[in-house]
Scaffold this motif. Structure first.
Motif, PDB file in Angstrom:
ATOM      1  N   LEU A 143       0.871  -1.168   0.000  1.00 13.94           N
ATOM      2  CA  LEU A 143       0.000   0.000   0.000  1.00 13.94           C
ATOM      3  C   LEU A 143       0.907   1.216   0.000  1.00 13.94           C
ATOM      4  CD1 LEU A 143      -2.747   1.348   0.141  1.00 13.94           C
ATOM      5  CD2 LEU A 143      -2.679   1.071   2.625  1.00 13.94           C
ATOM      6  N   ASP A 144       0.774   2.015  -1.019  1.00 10.33           N
ATOM      7  CA  ASP A 144       1.673   3.128  -1.271  1.00 10.33           C
ATOM      8  C   ASP A 144       0.840   4.397  -1.389  1.00 10.33           C
ATOM      9  OD1 ASP A 144       3.921   4.556  -2.032  1.00 10.33           O
ATOM     10  OD2 ASP A 144       4.120   3.590  -3.987  1.00 10.33           O
ATOM     11  N   MET A 145       1.178   5.410  -0.603  1.00 14.99           N
ATOM     12  CA  MET A 145       0.432   6.666  -0.642  1.00 14.99           C
ATOM     13  C   MET A 145       1.412   7.832  -0.761  1.00 14.99           C
ATOM     14  SD  MET A 145      -2.338   5.877   2.329  1.00 14.99           S
ATOM     15  CE  MET A 145      -1.174   4.946   3.300  1.00 14.99           C
ATOM     16  N   TYR A 146       1.037   8.787  -1.579  1.00 17.42           N
ATOM     17  CA  TYR A 146       1.820  10.013  -1.715  1.00 17.42           C
ATOM     18  C   TYR A 146       1.039  11.135  -1.061  1.00 17.42           C
ATOM     19  CZ  TYR A 146       4.801   7.332  -4.696  1.00 17.42           C
ATOM     20  OH  TYR A 146       5.659   6.372  -5.156  1.00 17.42           O
ATOM     21  N   VAL A 147       1.751  11.946  -0.282  1.00 13.88           N
ATOM     22  CA  VAL A 147       1.115  12.934   0.587  1.00 13.88           C
ATOM     23  C   VAL A 147       1.636  14.323   0.235  1.00 13.88           C
ATOM     24  CG1 VAL A 147       0.582  13.483   2.989  1.00 13.88           C
ATOM     25  CG2 VAL A 147       1.170  11.135   2.363  1.00 13.88           C
ATOM     26  N   ASP A 148       0.741  15.308   0.266  1.00 16.01           N
ATOM     27  CA  ASP A 148       1.107  16.647  -0.192  1.00 16.01           C
ATOM     28  C   ASP A 148       1.660  17.586   0.880  1.00 16.01           C
ATOM     29  OD1 ASP A 148      -1.152  17.406   1.230  1.00 16.01           O
ATOM     30  OD2 ASP A 148      -2.265  18.107  -0.521  1.00 16.01           O
ATOM     31  N   SER A 149       1.664  17.173   2.157  1.00 17.59           N
ATOM     32  CA  SER A 149       2.181  18.091   3.181  1.00 17.59           C
ATOM     33  C   SER A 149       2.600  17.342   4.440  1.00 17.59           C
ATOM     34  CB  SER A 149       1.132  19.137   3.556  1.00 17.59           C
ATOM     35  OG  SER A 149       0.072  18.522   4.273  1.00 17.59           O
ATOM     36  N   GLU A 150       3.460  17.963   5.186  1.00 16.02           N
ATOM     37  CA  GLU A 150       3.877  17.383   6.465  1.00 16.02           C
ATOM     38  C   GLU A 150       2.707  17.327   7.448  1.00 16.02           C
ATOM     39  OE1 GLU A 150       7.180  16.914   9.719  1.00 16.02           O
ATOM     40  OE2 GLU A 150       7.655  17.866   7.819  1.00 16.02           O
ATOM     41  N   ALA A 151       1.844  18.329   7.405  1.00 17.62           N
ATOM     42  CA  ALA A 151       0.667  18.328   8.289  1.00 17.62           C
ATOM     43  C   ALA A 151      -0.218  17.115   8.001  1.00 17.62           C
ATOM     44  CB  ALA A 151      -0.127  19.619   8.120  1.00 17.62           C
ATOM     45  N   ALA A 152      -0.392  16.774   6.735  1.00 14.34           N
ATOM     46  CA  ALA A 152      -1.196  15.601   6.380  1.00 14.34           C
ATOM     47  C   ALA A 152      -0.516  14.313   6.847  1.00 14.34           C
ATOM     48  CB  ALA A 152      -1.447  15.562   4.877  1.00 14.34           C
ATOM     49  N   VAL A 153       0.795  14.256   6.751  1.00 12.78           N
ATOM     50  CA  VAL A 153       1.535  13.084   7.252  1.00 12.78           C
ATOM     51  C   VAL A 153       1.305  12.946   8.757  1.00 12.78           C
ATOM     52  CG1 VAL A 153       3.828  12.103   7.679  1.00 12.78           C
ATOM     53  CG2 VAL A 153       3.298  13.091   5.447  1.00 12.78           C
ATOM     54  N   GLN A 154       1.426  14.042   9.479  1.00 11.01           N
ATOM     55  CA  GLN A 154       1.244  13.999  10.937  1.00 11.01           C
ATOM     56  C   GLN A 154      -0.184  13.609  11.311  1.00 11.01           C
ATOM     57  OE1 GLN A 154       3.709  13.969  13.079  1.00 11.01           O
ATOM     58  NE2 GLN A 154       5.052  14.234  11.310  1.00 11.01           N
ATOM     59  N   SER A 155      -1.149  14.092  10.565  1.00  3.62           N
ATOM     60  CA  SER A 155      -2.539  13.717  10.810  1.00  3.62           C
ATOM     61  C   SER A 155      -2.739  12.229  10.543  1.00  3.62           C
ATOM     62  CB  SER A 155      -3.470  14.550   9.931  1.00  3.62           C
ATOM     63  OG  SER A 155      -4.805  14.217  10.174  1.00  3.62           O
ATOM     64  N   PHE A 156      -2.158  11.721   9.469  1.00  2.00           N
ATOM     65  CA  PHE A 156      -2.242  10.295   9.152  1.00  2.00           C
ATOM     66  C   PHE A 156      -1.642   9.463  10.285  1.00  2.00           C
ATOM     67  CE2 PHE A 156      -0.746   6.330   7.378  1.00  2.00           C
ATOM     68  CZ  PHE A 156      -1.808   5.914   6.596  1.00  2.00           C
ATOM     69  N   ILE A 157      -0.477   9.871  10.757  1.00  2.72           N
ATOM     70  CA  ILE A 157       0.198   9.131  11.832  1.00  2.72           C
ATOM     71  C   ILE A 157      -0.654   9.126  13.099  1.00  2.72           C
ATOM     72  CG2 ILE A 157       2.179   9.158  13.396  1.00  2.72           C
ATOM     73  CD1 ILE A 157       3.848  10.160  10.991  1.00  2.72           C
ATOM     74  N   SER A 158      -1.213  10.266  13.457  1.00  5.07           N
ATOM     75  CA  SER A 158      -1.941  10.337  14.728  1.00  5.07           C
ATOM     76  C   SER A 158      -3.351   9.753  14.673  1.00  5.07           C
ATOM     77  CB  SER A 158      -1.991  11.779  15.235  1.00  5.07           C
ATOM     78  OG  SER A 158      -2.767  12.580  14.376  1.00  5.07           O
TER      79      SER A 158
END
Length: 117
Positions: free
Chosen positions: A77-92
């Protein structure tokens, strides 16, 4: 800091999608995940990892869907993310579901049931 397990995070060269989140569910350390996906797949159609991830995101962080591009190949499963904020939201908000097989199973079941219809 919350863990991104089972996803790894890396930087990309794409300025519009500077981050990649990937989970390789066919590796030995994630074999239990693969067995859950296989158990609930139909003989002619495997449970879609993209569908499982999208369902989890829809319920826990629906605004993230606008920030992710999904790709799936085999058990990756591979996802490309447009911002660090979105990465942090995904993680949390999303990773904790994937970190608990008991929390993840209902999503796998729902996607599998939708495939049967």
């Amino acid at each position: 800091m919350p863990s991104s397990f089972p996803f790894t995070i890396s930087a990309t060269d794409d300025s519009e999608q500077p981050f990649q989140l990937i989970a390789k569910f066919d590796t030995p350390d994630l074999a239990f995940y693969k067995s859950i996906f296989d158990k609930h797949s139909l003989s002619d159609c495997r449970v879609s990892l993209v569908d499982v991830a999208a369902l989890v995101i829809e319920e826990h962080a629906p605004d993230l869907l606008d920030h992710l591009n999904f790709d799936e190949e085999g058990y990756w499963l591979d996802m490309y993310v447009d911002s660090e904020a979105a990465v942090q939201s995904f993680i949390s908000k999303v990773c904790p579901i994937f970190q608990s097989i008991e929390l993840l199973k209902p999503y796998v079941y729902r996607v599998a049931e939708e495939r049967k219809i």
